[in-house]
Design a protein around this motif. Structure first.
Motif, short mmCIF file in Angstrom:
data_model
loop_
_atom_site.label_atom_id
_atom_site.label_comp_id
_atom_site.label_asym_id
_atom_site.label_seq_id
_atom_site.Cartn_x
_atom_site.Cartn_y
_atom_site.Cartn_z
N GLY A 6 0.81 -1.22 0.00
CA GLY A 6 0.00 0.00 0.00
C GLY A 6 0.84 1.27 0.00
N VAL A 7 2.03 1.21 0.56
CA VAL A 7 2.92 2.38 0.56
C VAL A 7 3.36 2.67 -0.88
CG1 VAL A 7 5.15 3.27 1.31
CG2 VAL A 7 3.68 2.08 2.93
N GLU A 8 3.75 1.63 -1.59
CA GLU A 8 4.14 1.81 -2.99
C GLU A 8 2.97 2.36 -3.80
OE1 GLU A 8 5.75 -0.73 -6.85
OE2 GLU A 8 5.02 -1.81 -5.09
N TRP A 9 1.79 1.78 -3.59
CA TRP A 9 0.61 2.24 -4.31
C TRP A 9 0.34 3.71 -4.01
CZ3 TRP A 9 -3.65 -2.04 -3.46
CH2 TRP A 9 -3.16 -3.28 -3.88
N GLY A 10 0.39 4.06 -2.73
CA GLY A 10 0.12 5.43 -2.33
C GLY A 10 1.11 6.42 -2.93
N LEU A 11 2.38 6.08 -2.89
CA LEU A 11 3.39 6.98 -3.45
C LEU A 11 3.23 7.16 -4.96
CD1 LEU A 11 6.47 5.91 -1.33
CD2 LEU A 11 5.41 8.19 -1.38
N HIS A 12 2.99 6.06 -5.66
CA HIS A 12 2.80 6.18 -7.12
C HIS A 12 1.55 6.98 -7.45
CE1 HIS A 12 6.06 4.03 -9.02
NE2 HIS A 12 6.00 3.13 -8.05
N CYS A 13 0.48 6.78 -6.70
CA CYS A 13 -0.73 7.56 -6.94
C CYS A 13 -0.49 9.04 -6.65
CB CYS A 13 -1.89 7.02 -6.11
SG CYS A 13 -2.52 5.44 -6.74
N CYS A 14 0.26 9.35 -5.62
CA CYS A 14 0.59 10.75 -5.33
C CYS A 14 1.38 11.37 -6.48
CB CYS A 14 1.38 10.86 -4.03
SG CYS A 14 0.38 10.65 -2.54
N LEU A 15 2.32 10.61 -7.04
CA LEU A 15 3.08 11.11 -8.19
C LEU A 15 2.16 11.40 -9.37
CD1 LEU A 15 6.29 8.89 -8.18
CD2 LEU A 15 6.17 11.36 -7.84
N VAL A 16 1.26 10.47 -9.65
CA VAL A 16 0.32 10.67 -10.76
C VAL A 16 -0.53 11.91 -10.52
CG1 VAL A 16 -1.76 9.72 -11.85
CG2 VAL A 16 0.24 8.27 -11.51
N LEU A 17 -1.03 12.07 -9.32
CA LEU A 17 -1.85 13.24 -9.02
C LEU A 17 -1.05 14.53 -9.17
CD1 LEU A 17 -3.88 11.79 -6.02
CD2 LEU A 17 -4.69 12.21 -8.36
N ALA A 18 0.22 14.49 -8.84
CA ALA A 18 1.07 15.67 -9.04
C ALA A 18 1.23 15.95 -10.53
CB ALA A 18 2.43 15.46 -8.38
N TRP A 19 1.45 14.91 -11.33
CA TRP A 19 1.62 15.09 -12.77
C TRP A 19 0.33 15.51 -13.46
CZ3 TRP A 19 4.57 9.89 -12.70
CH2 TRP A 19 5.90 10.11 -12.34
N LEU A 20 -0.81 15.18 -12.87
CA LEU A 20 -2.11 15.52 -13.45
C LEU A 20 -2.78 16.67 -12.70
CD1 LEU A 20 -3.52 11.91 -14.01
CD2 LEU A 20 -2.45 13.41 -15.71
N GLU A 21 -2.00 17.50 -12.04
CA GLU A 21 -2.55 18.53 -11.16
C GLU A 21 -3.51 19.48 -11.86
OE1 GLU A 21 0.38 21.15 -9.53
OE2 GLU A 21 1.46 21.25 -11.42
N ASP A 22 -3.37 19.67 -13.16
CA ASP A 22 -4.24 20.59 -13.87
C ASP A 22 -5.51 19.90 -14.38
OD1 ASP A 22 -2.62 19.11 -15.60
OD2 ASP A 22 -2.74 20.61 -17.19
N GLU A 23 -5.66 18.61 -14.11
CA GLU A 23 -6.84 17.85 -14.52
C GLU A 23 -7.90 17.93 -13.43
OE1 GLU A 23 -7.27 16.08 -17.40
OE2 GLU A 23 -5.30 16.67 -18.16
N ALA A 24 -9.07 17.43 -13.75
CA ALA A 24 -10.13 17.27 -12.75
C ALA A 24 -9.66 16.23 -11.74
CB ALA A 24 -11.41 16.81 -13.45
#
Length: 159
Positions: A6-24
């Protein structure tokens, strides 16, 4: 020491959300699809990150998740603690006081066990290292192609 997936999942999801910050906001389903993860289990990890103030959950049909803070304010230790909990990895149960230890002189166990002290020092070093690294550091060190590839894949999912 074993850190849950879950830590790996959480960190990768946080990265994606950072890269998609201008998206909905990004739904659990889309985050799960990006990494071929089970949505139900991923959602539990994401909810832990919301409770810790790392992610924000936006309700509704167009809802999903966003980073709740800037990437430079999200530490790796924060994500680990949110997903795994704040408990120490090593728990000394004082087995030295059982068996042969029951015959020890009074006061022999007033100082912490050397094993417990060594493990505590190691864990503190590990925690300090993770607390010193942020999501922004991971972003800065990611291969240049990853954000664009992630965005293209996300868009193919209907993002």
């Amino acid at each position: 020491m074993r850190i849950g997936e879950g830590v790996e999942w959480g960190l990768h999801c946080c990265l994606v959300l950072a890269w998609l910050e201008d998206e909905a906001p990004v739904s659990t389903g889309r985050l799960a699809a990006l990494f071929e993860l089970p949505p139900v289990y991923l959602k539990k990890r994401l909810q832990a990150l919301v409770r810790a103030g790392i992610l924000a959950s936006i309700p509704g049909a167009q809802g999903g998740f966003r980073l709740a803070r800037p990437p430079e304010k999200i530490t790796l230790m924060g994500v680990v603690a949110a997903v795994e909990g704040p408990d120490e990895a090593f728990r000394c149960t004082e087995i030295r006081q059982r068996g042969a230890g029951t015959e020890a002189a009074e006061g022999e166990f007033t100082r912490p066990c050397g094993i417990a002290a060594a493990m505590r020092r190691a864990e503190l070093a590990w925690r300090r290292e993770l607390a010193a690294q942020t999501l922004a550091d991971l972003i800065a060190n990611a291969p240049a192609a990853v954000p664009g590839r992630t965005r293209r894949f996300y868009e193919r999912l209907g993002g």
